[in-house]
Design an enzyme around this catalytic site. Sequence first.
Site, PDB file in Angstrom:
ATOM      1  N   HIS A 149      10.191   1.316  31.344  1.00  0.00           N
ATOM      2  CA  HIS A 149      11.560   1.470  30.843  1.00  0.00           C
ATOM      3  C   HIS A 149      12.569   1.492  31.983  1.00  0.00           C
ATOM      4  O   HIS A 149      12.212   1.489  33.163  1.00  0.00           O
ATOM      5  CB  HIS A 149      11.696   2.733  29.985  1.00  0.00           C
ATOM      6  CG  HIS A 149      11.420   4.028  30.709  1.00  0.00           C
ATOM      7  ND1 HIS A 149      12.197   4.502  31.742  1.00  0.00           N
ATOM      8  CD2 HIS A 149      10.441   4.952  30.528  1.00  0.00           C
ATOM      9  CE1 HIS A 149      11.726   5.651  32.158  1.00  0.00           C
ATOM     10  NE2 HIS A 149      10.646   5.951  31.447  1.00  0.00           N
ATOM     11  N   CYS A 157       5.698   7.607  33.224  1.00  0.00           N
ATOM     12  CA  CYS A 157       5.993   6.206  32.909  1.00  0.00           C
ATOM     13  C   CYS A 157       6.207   5.403  34.195  1.00  0.00           C
ATOM     14  O   CYS A 157       6.213   5.938  35.302  1.00  0.00           O
ATOM     15  CB  CYS A 157       7.239   6.108  32.034  1.00  0.00           C
ATOM     16  SG  CYS A 157       7.087   6.939  30.437  1.00  0.00           S
TER      17      CYS A 157
END
Length: 390
Positions: A149, A157
């Site tokens: 992202h 992440c």
Amino acid sequence: MLKATLRALAFLLALAAPLALTACTDTLDKVAKAEKPLPKKLVRKMKAMGISETSPILVRLYKEESTLEIWKQKTDGRYAFIQSYPICKYSGKLGPKYVEGDRQAPEGFYTVRPHQMNPASKYYLAFNIGFPNAFDRAHGRTGQHLMVHGDCSSSGCYAMTDEYVGEIYAFARDAFRGGQREFQIQAFPFKMTEANMARYAGDPNMDFWRQLKDGSDFFELTGQPPAVGVCNGRYMFGRQRDGIAAHSGNCPPMDQPAALSLAFAKKTVDNMGVFAKALDRAASGKVAPPRHSINGIEEARLVSAWMKKRVRGERTSRQPPSLGGNRPLTPQRAAEEKRRAEAARSRAAAMIAASVAASQPSAAGQADALPTASIPASGGETEIEQRFAR
């Protein structure tokens, strides 16, 4: 009374109008981000390579190098490197993700399908990488909503800048629109070279990383994403998907053309020679020291408990707990690795010799016509090179 009611209704409508307009604007902004086309220079680059904007993609991630690579399929079915992007931030250390809250970005082979794309993400744009996969579930690993992202902020992440995640998202979006049903993410601790494998030969995650190298070698040799399966808690790779899932008992063989088995054997002979020399350099301290890695499930649980305390507002250390994952390569361990490499090289060389003998006096160039060879699944001490043992 009626007039008062009408006045109240008019007042509520006046309040709602700006909110509706804001919601509409937000929606339009999200659509615009998700529909932004690839830069013209990338389109021209692909066109010069004979690759269309909507051809299938593959993503490769490398933690140590902080790099995300985009590969696209050519007309011959093989994948070609297109573009590299710096990873703005990933959380945790080298090594896999074990439990929810351990702050680890996953490593392994993952699958992204259209429903995992998130144009409305609070992190500019995002797609879920598919953790946990079958391998993770086989080992009881937990976690959710692990993404690639934007916003350059990570808690498990792989975070990119907004500009770069916009391009990566566009690559995936266009591939899906071109008919690709899913694309593969290969997430590695580092470039899976023999030199790096030697640098990390003393690391507690090495057994897992050898499995990842198996899949990495398959892709680099064939130019195609391997079919990925899990057997007895270990990754197995091949070109056919039938029967390659979670198995118990003996692992089913991975049928491959003999020509491919022979190519792996030749690659093994070369790789093991390079690996042995790299071990000498690593043991002598003439290479960059290994980075820190997570030391198994025990450290992951410690970090997860530390995170829960921080969320509750309890007093904790500023840095998460560590059990010291990266181990120096001792002379004893280097000697063990050399013996393993030499045994693997000998097996591969024996297979090559047997193949050459069997092909005589048949005409050269008929490798693809050879009968199918059965390649065992990777497991235990059987790395990619040992799949050719007979």
